[in-house]
Design a protein around this motif. Structure first.
Motif, PDB file in Angstrom:
ATOM      1  N   MET A 174       0.858  -1.180   0.000  1.00 34.23           N
ATOM      2  CA  MET A 174       0.000   0.000   0.000  1.00 34.23           C
ATOM      3  C   MET A 174       0.894   1.229   0.000  1.00 34.23           C
ATOM      4  N   ALA A 175       0.703   2.141  -0.914  1.00 37.22           N
ATOM      5  CA  ALA A 175       1.592   3.299  -1.027  1.00 37.22           C
ATOM      6  C   ALA A 175       1.227   4.336   0.023  1.00 37.22           C
ATOM      7  N   GLN A 176       1.842   4.249   1.200  1.00 34.20           N
ATOM      8  CA  GLN A 176       1.607   5.247   2.250  1.00 34.20           C
ATOM      9  C   GLN A 176       2.599   6.387   2.098  1.00 34.20           C
ATOM     10  N   SER A 177       2.633   7.279   3.087  1.00 27.04           N
ATOM     11  CA  SER A 177       3.460   8.480   2.924  1.00 27.04           C
ATOM     12  C   SER A 177       4.938   8.152   2.869  1.00 27.04           C
ATOM     13  N   ASN A 178       5.371   6.944   3.331  1.00 29.01           N
ATOM     14  CA  ASN A 178       6.802   6.652   3.341  1.00 29.01           C
ATOM     15  C   ASN A 178       7.315   6.157   2.011  1.00 29.01           C
ATOM     16  N   PHE A 179       6.426   6.097   1.002  1.00 29.03           N
ATOM     17  CA  PHE A 179       6.846   5.546  -0.276  1.00 29.03           C
ATOM     18  C   PHE A 179       7.767   6.549  -0.961  1.00 29.03           C
ATOM     19  N   ASP A 180       9.017   6.191  -1.150  1.00 32.63           N
ATOM     20  CA  ASP A 180      10.006   7.079  -1.746  1.00 32.63           C
ATOM     21  C   ASP A 180      10.354   6.493  -3.113  1.00 32.63           C
ATOM     22  N   ARG A 181       9.970   7.206  -4.152  1.00 31.00           N
ATOM     23  CA  ARG A 181      10.128   6.629  -5.489  1.00 31.00           C
ATOM     24  C   ARG A 181      11.581   6.505  -5.924  1.00 31.00           C
ATOM     25  N   ARG A 182      12.458   7.339  -5.303  1.00 31.18           N
ATOM     26  CA  ARG A 182      13.832   7.338  -5.812  1.00 31.18           C
ATOM     27  C   ARG A 182      14.691   6.245  -5.202  1.00 31.18           C
ATOM     28  N   ARG A 183      14.176   5.622  -4.161  1.00 23.41           N
ATOM     29  CA  ARG A 183      15.013   4.634  -3.493  1.00 23.41           C
ATOM     30  C   ARG A 183      14.292   3.307  -3.453  1.00 23.41           C
ATOM     31  N   ILE A 184      15.036   2.263  -3.195  1.00 24.77           N
ATOM     32  CA  ILE A 184      14.410   0.943  -3.045  1.00 24.77           C
ATOM     33  C   ILE A 184      13.843   0.897  -1.638  1.00 24.77           C
ATOM     34  N   ASN A 185      12.524   0.729  -1.521  1.00 22.99           N
ATOM     35  CA  ASN A 185      11.899   0.749  -0.208  1.00 22.99           C
ATOM     36  C   ASN A 185      11.941  -0.616   0.437  1.00 22.99           C
ATOM     37  N   GLY A 186      12.150  -0.609   1.742  1.00 19.35           N
ATOM     38  CA  GLY A 186      12.076  -1.863   2.492  1.00 19.35           C
ATOM     39  C   GLY A 186      10.622  -2.201   2.757  1.00 19.35           C
ATOM     40  N   PRO A 187      10.386  -3.241   3.533  1.00 14.97           N
ATOM     41  CA  PRO A 187       8.995  -3.605   3.855  1.00 14.97           C
ATOM     42  C   PRO A 187       8.324  -2.487   4.640  1.00 14.97           C
ATOM     43  N   ASP A 188       6.980  -2.396   4.528  1.00 17.72           N
ATOM     44  CA  ASP A 188       6.223  -1.327   5.183  1.00 17.72           C
ATOM     45  C   ASP A 188       6.429  -1.311   6.679  1.00 17.72           C
ATOM     46  N   GLU A 189       6.306  -2.490   7.281  1.00 22.46           N
ATOM     47  CA  GLU A 189       6.472  -2.567   8.725  1.00 22.46           C
ATOM     48  C   GLU A 189       7.764  -3.277   9.013  1.00 22.46           C
ATOM     49  N   SER A 190       8.613  -2.667   9.734  1.00 24.80           N
ATOM     50  CA  SER A 190       9.845  -3.381  10.094  1.00 24.80           C
ATOM     51  C   SER A 190      10.201  -3.004  11.504  1.00 24.80           C
ATOM     52  N   TYR A 191      10.862  -3.898  12.182  1.00 29.08           N
ATOM     53  CA  TYR A 191      11.208  -3.691  13.582  1.00 29.08           C
ATOM     54  C   TYR A 191      12.708  -3.798  13.759  1.00 29.08           C
ATOM     55  N   GLN A 192      13.182  -3.075  14.754  1.00 23.11           N
ATOM     56  CA  GLN A 192      14.627  -3.134  15.002  1.00 23.11           C
ATOM     57  C   GLN A 192      14.974  -4.471  15.629  1.00 23.11           C
ATOM     58  N   PRO A 193      16.182  -4.999  15.359  1.00 25.30           N
ATOM     59  CA  PRO A 193      16.568  -6.266  15.994  1.00 25.30           C
ATOM     60  C   PRO A 193      16.733  -6.072  17.485  1.00 25.30           C
ATOM     61  N   LEU A 194      16.360  -7.078  18.249  1.00 24.75           N
ATOM     62  CA  LEU A 194      16.485  -7.005  19.706  1.00 24.75           C
ATOM     63  C   LEU A 194      17.769  -7.686  20.102  1.00 24.75           C
ATOM     64  N   PHE A 195      18.597  -6.960  20.814  1.00 27.61           N
ATOM     65  CA  PHE A 195      19.853  -7.556  21.249  1.00 27.61           C
ATOM     66  C   PHE A 195      19.737  -7.994  22.693  1.00 27.61           C
ATOM     67  N   GLU A 196      20.611  -8.890  23.070  1.00 31.66           N
ATOM     68  CA  GLU A 196      20.678  -9.296  24.475  1.00 31.66           C
ATOM     69  C   GLU A 196      21.067  -8.068  25.273  1.00 31.66           C
ATOM     70  N   SER A 197      20.482  -7.914  26.459  1.00 30.81           N
ATOM     71  CA  SER A 197      20.817  -6.718  27.240  1.00 30.81           C
ATOM     72  C   SER A 197      22.292  -6.779  27.584  1.00 30.81           C
ATOM     73  N   GLU A 198      22.972  -5.667  27.276  1.00 31.22           N
ATOM     74  CA  GLU A 198      24.422  -5.686  27.450  1.00 31.22           C
ATOM     75  C   GLU A 198      24.780  -5.412  28.894  1.00 31.22           C
ATOM     76  N   ASP A 199      26.061  -5.585  29.204  1.00 31.48           N
ATOM     77  CA  ASP A 199      26.516  -5.385  30.583  1.00 31.48           C
ATOM     78  C   ASP A 199      26.360  -3.945  31.006  1.00 31.48           C
ATOM     79  N   GLU A 200      26.315  -3.026  30.028  1.00 28.36           N
ATOM     80  CA  GLU A 200      26.229  -1.610  30.398  1.00 28.36           C
ATOM     81  C   GLU A 200      24.965  -1.313  31.161  1.00 28.36           C
TER      82      GLU A 200
END
Lengths: 261, 342
Positions: free
Chosen positions: A1-27
């Motif tokens: 679905m062409a929502q507002s994030n559709f950028d014609r000049r670039r290759i778009n990633g999937p509409d919904e994407s989530y950041q990878p979850l890392f193991e909680s670090e020692d910090e």
């Protein structure tokens, strides 16, 4: 679905994407708690500064500043003729700031947004009282600041003002004095100078001050957060002292570059 | 800010009269006098809170003055999958109506909007002022408070008007009450597979040991929420006594003055914006400070400006408080009385 994030000049990633979850670090366990002293530095110490003028040959003047994790490059083009047809008897100072997309923890879009402009406005406010614009009618001075790595927005503004001032001096533009800038944060009951991004988040208030130590005046103050008025005044006094130290570093870097011009 | 063109002669005329003894201003005010401020809350019925503020309206001549309309709107955000932050967040935006600035191009207007938005956002959106009751379900759903201000006309001193209108709109904001609910499938009860036994066991899907009225466990595992009462009612936004007021000191050494008209703003381009919060009356907090304009100051001057600014801000705060309480009374108590008498 062409929502507002559709950028014609670039290759778009999937509409919904989530950041990878890392193991909680020692910090996570070593997060700062109230009452603890600052990690890695004394409360009033600023991060060591590496400052070099004249790095970009194409520009009239340039400077590169690095303070631990903050890296900023600045180029000055000018004075050159104003493109506008309106006659202005004082020169114009035009500051443009660009954050590199990889400069912050979350990728920034390459399009200019409001945060770029707010940094540019503050750097301009710091420099305008110092540059002798009345000697340059019909001219524009363009200052381009590129933030390569960003560790704390107050640190960026301070370092950007310092780099821009050295670049202006390197370009040979007449000024009333070199502009030095430093930032401070109120954490608990202490005042910590030159806060990093993490320290900025835990602070209850922060302050960025720019001034000309040679004349003892202040060109820009920007404070935000809940601070009692006398805490703010103490921060400003600490910043002014810091500016005097930074000024000697700036003068040193310009002297080292002088044989090359 | 965006002042109309003022000639050099006009500028020196205004500067000389402000620095004269006694100081003279175009409309006869003193250096520290404000123009008439008109405030009305509850002007936008679809918003959760709203206010309309006008500085310097001249009723006999039919209008004018700086007019700002501010409104707050609450939206639900998902913390896990959306942009939400646990605890809610506050986003401010300012838009300048092009009719207020006819002499600015659209680029310049955008830049002015950005600058005012950043000023409002950095002060009001600061974590130290964050209201406590913007959580719906902890770690799942929270409120996003949108504070939008529109500048309808600009006759000078727009930053003070903006912050006063924002404070009034936030004062007026009511957060709808929510109740957490959880959808629970009834427990399955499997009959023993005993074809021989023709017993008719009365199986009612196990009566839970915990009463259905006990909602303590539910809050921890709640997945969704509902609104128990009408949208109009709700609780007030927490921390409403903390919202700051702004006072702009126009600096013209050796004096300074408040509430500048556009020609005065063009003649004294160096300004200091001070935002104070008077949560507790004996220890005011400086929420924000900005020095703008082509001028340099010494630290001693800044100290005296902060001290003076605090006095002016306190008077402004007290006057605004009185008016907001009057507005509360007018809209709630008196309206109810009138309705009862009808």
């Amino acid at each position: 679905m062409a929502q507002s994030n559709f950028d014609r000049r670039r290759i778009n990633g999937p509409d919904e994407s989530y950041q990878p979850l890392f193991e909680s670090e020692d910090e996570r366990e070593t997060r700062w708690k109230a009452g603890e002293p600052r990690k890695g530095r004394a409360a009033r110490d600023i991060r060591p500064i590496f400052l070099k003028a004249g790095l970009i040959n194409q520009a009239n003047g340039s400077a590169y500043i690095e303070t631990e994790k903050t890296k900023i490059a600045c180029a000055v083009y000018g004075p050159r003729q104003s493109k506008t047809t309106v006659y202005n008897e004082k020169g114009r100072l035009n500051v443009e700031v660009k954050f590199a997309p990889f400069s912050c923890t979350r990728r920034r879009v390459p399009i200019r947004d409001a945060e770029d402009r707010s940094v540019a406005v503050q750097i301009q406010q710091a420099l305008i009282p110092a540059v002798r614009l009345e000697l340059l009618p019909k001219s524009t001075i363009d200052i381009f600041v590129t933030i390569i790595e960003n560790d704390g927005i107050e640190g960026c503004i301070a370092a950007g003002s310092v780099a821009a001032s050295v670049a202006l001096a390197d370009a040979g533009i007449e000024m009333l004095g070199l502009v030095a800038s430093s930032s401070a944060a109120v954490v608990g009951k202490e005042i910590w100078m030159d806060p990093t991004e993490e320290e900025g988040h835990i602070a209850s208030g922060s302050l960025v001050l720019a001034g000309m130590p040679a004349l003892g005046t202040i060109t820009s103050v920007w404070q935000s957060g809940a601070m009692a008025p006398d805490e703010a005044i103490k921060c400003m006094e600490a910043c002014q002292e810091c500016c005097a130290d930074v000024h000697s570093v700036m003068a040193q870097s310009l002297l080292e570059n002088a044989p090359n011009t | 800010m965006a002042a109309p063109l003022v000639s050099k002669a006009e500028r020196t005329y205004i500067q000389a009269s402000l620095q004269a003894t006694p100081p003279l201003r175009g409309d006869g005010r003193g250096l520290l006098d404000f123009r008439t401020v008109l405030l009305e809350t509850g002007v936008a019925p679809l918003a959760n809170g709203s206010a309309r503020l006008n500085i310097g309206k001249m009723p006999h001549e039919g209008g004018g003055g700086t007019e700002v309309l501010a409104a707050t709107k609450l939206e639900v955000e998902d913390v896990e999958t959306g942009d939400g932050v646990d605890g809610g967040r506050v986003v401010c935006s300012v838009s300048c109506s092009p009719s207020a600035y006819p002499h600015l191009s659209s680029n310049a207007l955008d830049e002015l909007q950005y600058d005012l938005t950043v000023m409002l956002q950095q002060t009001i959106g600061h974590p130290s002022l964050h209201p406590q009751n913007l959580t719906i379900i902890p770690r799942k759903k929270s409120w996003l408070l949108n504070l939008d201000a529109v500048i309808l006309t600009d006759a000078g001193n727009v930053v003070d008007a903006l912050f006063m209108a924002a404070r009034a709109a936030l004062w007026d904001t009511k957060v709808p009450r929510t109740r957490a609910v959880e959808y629970h499938a009834p427990e399955e009860f499997r009959a023993p597979r005993d074809s021989a036994a023709a017993m008719d066991i009365d199986q009612r899907g196990g009566i839970p040991a915990v009463s259905g009225f006990d909602t303590r466990e539910m809050v921890r595992t709640a997945a969704d929420f509902e609104l128990p009462d009408y949208w109009d009612e709700g609780e007030v936004l927490h921390g409403r006594e903390r919202w700051p007021v702004c006072v702009t000191l126009n600096l013209l050494p050796p004096t300074h003055f408040l509430d500048a008209t556009p020609p005065e703003e063009a003649s004294a381009p160096v300004r200091m914006h001070l935002m104070f919060s008077f949560a507790s009356s004996n220890s005011p907090k400086l929420q924000s400070m900005r020095l703008l304009g082509p001028g340099e100051l010494e630290l001693t001057q800044i100290k005296s400006y902060i001290a003076d600014g605090e006095k002016y801000a306190r008077e402004l705060f007290n006057a605004l408080e009185t008016k907001l309480r009057e507005e509360d009374v007018r809209r709630n108590v008196k309206a109810r009385d009138r309705f009862a008498l009808r």
